[in-house]
Design a protein around this motif. Structure first.
Motif, PDB file in Angstrom:
ATOM      1  N   ASP A 195       0.728  27.100 -13.880  1.00 16.18           N
ATOM      2  CA  ASP A 195       1.997  26.884 -14.473  1.00 16.18           C
ATOM      3  C   ASP A 195       2.437  28.439 -15.067  1.00 16.18           C
ATOM      4  OD1 ASP A 195       4.237  26.143 -16.102  1.00 16.18           O
ATOM      5  OD2 ASP A 195       3.594  24.174 -15.744  1.00 16.18           O
ATOM      6  N   GLU A 204      12.590  20.545 -10.697  1.00 19.64           N
ATOM      7  CA  GLU A 204      13.367  20.092  -9.385  1.00 19.64           C
ATOM      8  C   GLU A 204      14.579  21.135  -9.150  1.00 19.64           C
ATOM      9  OE1 GLU A 204      12.533  18.171  -7.232  1.00 19.64           O
ATOM     10  OE2 GLU A 204      14.123  17.172  -6.585  1.00 19.64           O
ATOM     11  N   LYS A 220      11.442  26.426  -6.497  1.00 20.60           N
ATOM     12  CA  LYS A 220      10.406  25.904  -5.417  1.00 20.60           C
ATOM     13  C   LYS A 220      10.420  27.053  -4.209  1.00 20.60           C
ATOM     14  CE  LYS A 220      11.104  20.986  -6.358  1.00 20.60           C
ATOM     15  NZ  LYS A 220       9.565  20.680  -7.110  1.00 20.60           N
ATOM     16  N   SER A 235      11.467  15.403  -5.479  1.00 23.45           N
ATOM     17  CA  SER A 235      12.157  14.030  -5.519  1.00 23.45           C
ATOM     18  C   SER A 235      13.235  13.828  -4.483  1.00 23.45           C
ATOM     19  CB  SER A 235      12.522  13.753  -6.821  1.00 23.45           C
ATOM     20  OG  SER A 235      11.762  13.790  -8.050  1.00 23.45           O
ATOM     21  N   ILE A 242      11.634   9.424 -16.712  1.00 19.43           N
ATOM     22  CA  ILE A 242      11.576  10.532 -15.477  1.00 19.43           C
ATOM     23  C   ILE A 242      12.028  11.996 -15.842  1.00 19.43           C
ATOM     24  CG2 ILE A 242      12.866  10.979 -13.396  1.00 19.43           C
ATOM     25  CD1 ILE A 242      13.039   7.917 -12.911  1.00 19.43           C
TER      26      ILE A 242
HETATM   27  N1  LIG Z   1       9.545  12.728 -13.494  1.00 23.02           N
HETATM   28  C1  LIG Z   1       9.568  12.219 -12.539  1.00 23.02           C
HETATM   29  O1  LIG Z   1       9.447  11.046 -12.776  1.00 23.02           O
HETATM   30  C2  LIG Z   1       9.258  12.697 -11.354  1.00 23.02           C
HETATM   31  C3  LIG Z   1       9.278  13.877 -10.849  1.00 23.02           C
HETATM   32  N2  LIG Z   1       9.136  14.273  -9.411  1.00 23.02           N
HETATM   33  C4  LIG Z   1       9.169  15.783  -8.983  1.00 23.02           C
HETATM   34  O2  LIG Z   1       8.045  16.390  -9.580  1.00 23.02           O
HETATM   35  C5  LIG Z   1       8.511  17.949  -9.777  1.00 23.02           C
HETATM   36  C6  LIG Z   1       8.204  18.228 -11.293  1.00 23.02           C
HETATM   37  O3  LIG Z   1       8.517  17.158 -12.077  1.00 23.02           O
HETATM   38  P1  LIG Z   1       8.226  16.870 -13.601  1.00 23.02           P
HETATM   39  O4  LIG Z   1       6.758  16.987 -13.659  1.00 23.02           O
HETATM   40  O5  LIG Z   1       8.772  15.688 -14.106  1.00 23.02           O
HETATM   41  O6  LIG Z   1       8.931  18.146 -14.304  1.00 23.02           O
HETATM   42  P2  LIG Z   1       8.483  18.953 -15.730  1.00 23.02           P
HETATM   43  O7  LIG Z   1       9.549  19.280 -16.276  1.00 23.02           O
HETATM   44  O8  LIG Z   1       7.628  17.849 -16.650  1.00 23.02           O
HETATM   45  O9  LIG Z   1       7.254  20.002 -15.266  1.00 23.02           O
HETATM   46  C7  LIG Z   1       7.648  20.890 -14.380  1.00 23.02           C
HETATM   47  C8  LIG Z   1       6.569  22.053 -14.522  1.00 23.02           C
HETATM   48  O10 LIG Z   1       6.762  23.375 -13.850  1.00 23.02           O
HETATM   49  C9  LIG Z   1       6.817  24.181 -14.634  1.00 23.02           C
HETATM   50  N3  LIG Z   1       7.417  25.294 -13.805  1.00 23.02           N
HETATM   51  C10 LIG Z   1       8.781  25.899 -13.727  1.00 23.02           C
HETATM   52  N4  LIG Z   1       8.916  26.786 -13.060  1.00 23.02           N
HETATM   53  C11 LIG Z   1       7.540  27.138 -12.705  1.00 23.02           C
HETATM   54  C12 LIG Z   1       7.192  28.185 -11.740  1.00 23.02           C
HETATM   55  N5  LIG Z   1       7.723  28.973 -11.208  1.00 23.02           N
HETATM   56  N6  LIG Z   1       5.529  28.274 -11.581  1.00 23.02           N
HETATM   57  C13 LIG Z   1       4.824  27.308 -12.021  1.00 23.02           C
HETATM   58  N7  LIG Z   1       5.354  26.263 -12.771  1.00 23.02           N
HETATM   59  C14 LIG Z   1       6.739  26.231 -13.072  1.00 23.02           C
HETATM   60  C15 LIG Z   1       7.561  23.957 -15.944  1.00 23.02           C
HETATM   61  O11 LIG Z   1       7.358  24.871 -16.770  1.00 23.02           O
HETATM   62  P3  LIG Z   1       7.981  25.036 -18.061  1.00 23.02           P
HETATM   63  O12 LIG Z   1       8.017  23.801 -18.830  1.00 23.02           O
HETATM   64  O13 LIG Z   1       7.742  26.199 -18.803  1.00 23.02           O
HETATM   65  O14 LIG Z   1       9.485  25.362 -17.619  1.00 23.02           O
HETATM   66  C16 LIG Z   1       6.896  22.671 -16.117  1.00 23.02           C
HETATM   67  O15 LIG Z   1       5.732  22.597 -16.766  1.00 23.02           O
HETATM   68  C17 LIG Z   1       9.939  17.980  -9.511  1.00 23.02           C
HETATM   69  O16 LIG Z   1      10.199  18.478  -8.307  1.00 23.02           O
HETATM   70  C18 LIG Z   1      10.332  16.380  -9.926  1.00 23.02           C
HETATM   71  O17 LIG Z   1      11.622  16.345  -8.833  1.00 23.02           O
HETATM   72  C19 LIG Z   1       8.529  13.397  -8.347  1.00 23.02           C
HETATM   73  C20 LIG Z   1       8.306  12.371  -8.963  1.00 23.02           C
HETATM   74  C21 LIG Z   1       8.583  11.589 -10.142  1.00 23.02           C
END
Ligand SMILES: NC(=O)C1=CN([C@@H]2O[C@H](COP(=O)(O)OP(=O)(O)OC[C@H]3O[C@@H](n4cnc5c(N)ncnc54)[C@H](OP(=O)(O)O)[C@@H]3O)[C@@H](O)[C@H]2O)C=CC1
Ligand SMILES: CC(=O)CC(=O)SCCNC(=O)CCNC(=O)[C@H](O)C(C)(C)COP(=O)(O)OP(=O)(O)OC[C@H]1O[C@@H](n2cnc3c(N)ncnc32)[C@H](O)[C@@H]1OP(=O)(O)O
Length: 291
Positions: free
Chosen positions: A33, A92, A97, A119, A235
């Protein structure tokens, strides 16, 4: 190629859940992360969820300890270059990404399969920003990952059969069930679920019901485990809005217009459970509706 090691990008609610289920299935996991704080929080959540599974006698204490020992964390994205499969589960946002893929690709082994847990975003478009569109797929878990049975498998236009078959075998080893979706905005689950959630927000916006009445109507009236607003908070409202925008832009149909009230909550930083406020306020003992 047999997959034994997995890199997970993003330690948020999805990334930590994905790391959890892969480690329990015996894979070596490397979780990354952008901040140590997010990695530490992710590991704590994994520990808590594994403990819960031990206390409910779903797994043994030995399984939990072995799974935890299989999860390593790193702040250096290029470390994931050693792994056989990478699952991107960062925020997202397409620019986030594609930047991750562009940074990661030069470090990957030639056979590594690259996937996104997106998603809604076009798998074909994400794949085109990498050096291996034939080894790129959508690999979409549901939340909470340790509990939900489904994984959507989404081929991009260039994904080869070998990659698809390898990912199908991974889903089986995780003890989950795959559904195959074509690469159109939000695939199957969110194409159907998110307009329902958005409509629930319109129902609130137009005053047809309040937060409690909308959620209890849908829970008691249609046997959903969570009401749509409670589920939206679960979500993440930022993720819900991002998915609606992909549907609206990608399908160019006004029926996918995100509700202005959903936008307002996101603008306020009230993103749901993860920020402790959304359609409910989670700062006290029990959630309190905010409207
Ligand atoms: N929430 C849901 O119910 C679902 C989500 N998804 C998908 O899964 C993905 C993640 O969602 P979700 O876990 O809910 O989101 P979160 O906001 O909980 O987590 C996203 C994480 O990614 C980190 N991040 C941001 N930028 C980077 C980067 N450049 N390199 C590494 N890590 C990074 C964030 O860090 P920081 O917080 O420091 O920004 C955070 O820890 C999305 O694409 C979402 O659409 C899929 C299924 C269900
Ligand atoms: C946005 C996207 O891209 C795609 C998506 O993910 S859409 C969202 C899909 N998810 C949903 O629709 C979830 C809907 N909600 C539910 O199914 C349920 O409310 C729920 C499973 C989340 C919780 O269920 P509940 O009955 O209220 O709570 P609870 O009794 O605590 O938990 C049920 C079980 O799940 C387990 N559990 C819950 N959360 C868990 C977690 N994070 N990790 C591990 N186990 C967990 C519990 O231990 C319990 O297990 P047992 O039944 O074996 O005892």
């Amino acid at each position: 190629m047999e997959i034994e090691t997995v890199g997970v990008v993003g330690a948020g609610q999805m990334g930590n859940g994905i790391a959890h289920v892969f480690a329990l299935a015996g894979y070596g996991v490397l979780l990354t992360d952008i901040s140590q704080e997010s990695l530490d929080r992710g590991r704590q959540v994994i520990e808590r969820n594994l403990d819960r599974q031990v206390s409910r006698e779903k797994i043994s204490a030995e399984d939990r300890d072995a799974a935890l020992a299989r999860i390593r964390t790193t702040l250096t994205l290029s470390d994931l270059g050693q792994t056989d499969l990478v699952i991107e589960a960062a925020t997202e946002r397409e620019t986030v990404k594609t930047a991750i893929f562009e940074d990661l690709v030069p470090h990957l082994k030639p056979n590594t399969i690259l996937t996104s847990n997106t998603s809604s975003i076009s798998i074909t478009r994400l794949a085109s920003r990498t050096d291996r569109p034939e080894k790129f797929m959508g690999f979409h878990f549901m939340n909470p990952v340790p509990v939900m049975q489904l994984v959507e498998l989404i081929r991009g236009i260039a994904t080869d059969q070998e990659t698809f078959d390898a990912m199908h075998r991974v889903v089986e080893r995780l003890g989950k069930t795959a559904a195959t979706a074509e690469d159109f905005p939000a695939f199957i689950v969110n194409r159907i679920l998110m307009p329902m959630i958005n409509e629930a927000v319109y129902t609130l916006y137009e005053g047809v019901g309040n937060v409690s009445s909308i959620d209890s109507a849908m829970k008691l009236g249609t046997n959903h485990p969570m009401g749509p607003l409670e589920l939206a908070d679960f979500i993440g409202l930022d993720t819900c809005l991002a998915i609606m925008n992909v549907l609206h832009d990608g399908l160019a149909d006004t029926k996918y217009r995100p509700c202005p009230l959903l936008t307002k909550y996101v603008e306020a930083g009230w993103l749901g459970r993860k920020t402790k406020r959304g359609f409910y306020d989670y700062r006290g003992e029990t959630p309190v509706p905010t409207r």
